[in-house]
Design a protein around this motif. Sequence first.
Motif: not given
Length: 97
Positions: A49-50, A56-58, A63-65
């Motif tokens: 899960a970690d 997902e965070t990466q 996507a933002e980058r």
Amino acid sequence: MSDEPSNGELGRLIQSLRGEMREDLGQINGRLDRLVPMDVYTIEKTQMADRVAALETQREKDAERIIATRRWMIGVVITVCLALLPYLATIVTGARA
């Protein structure tokens, strides 16, 4: 008295029952050896899960980058076009003259 088993028959039945119990217990122990203890399962599930949360965070950061890079590239193209616009206008008007 003929319906009752003799002591020898009782002994053989008990020995047979013991042998079957040993075989059954051996099979159960074999199956239990293949099982994962609950604490190991819980730890592995928590770690998984970690890892998923980190991925997902990466992915969101990537996507933002990518969006920021696209915006920057569009800005550069617009800036270059605006910078070249007077030169293009001069060329076009000079060709008419």
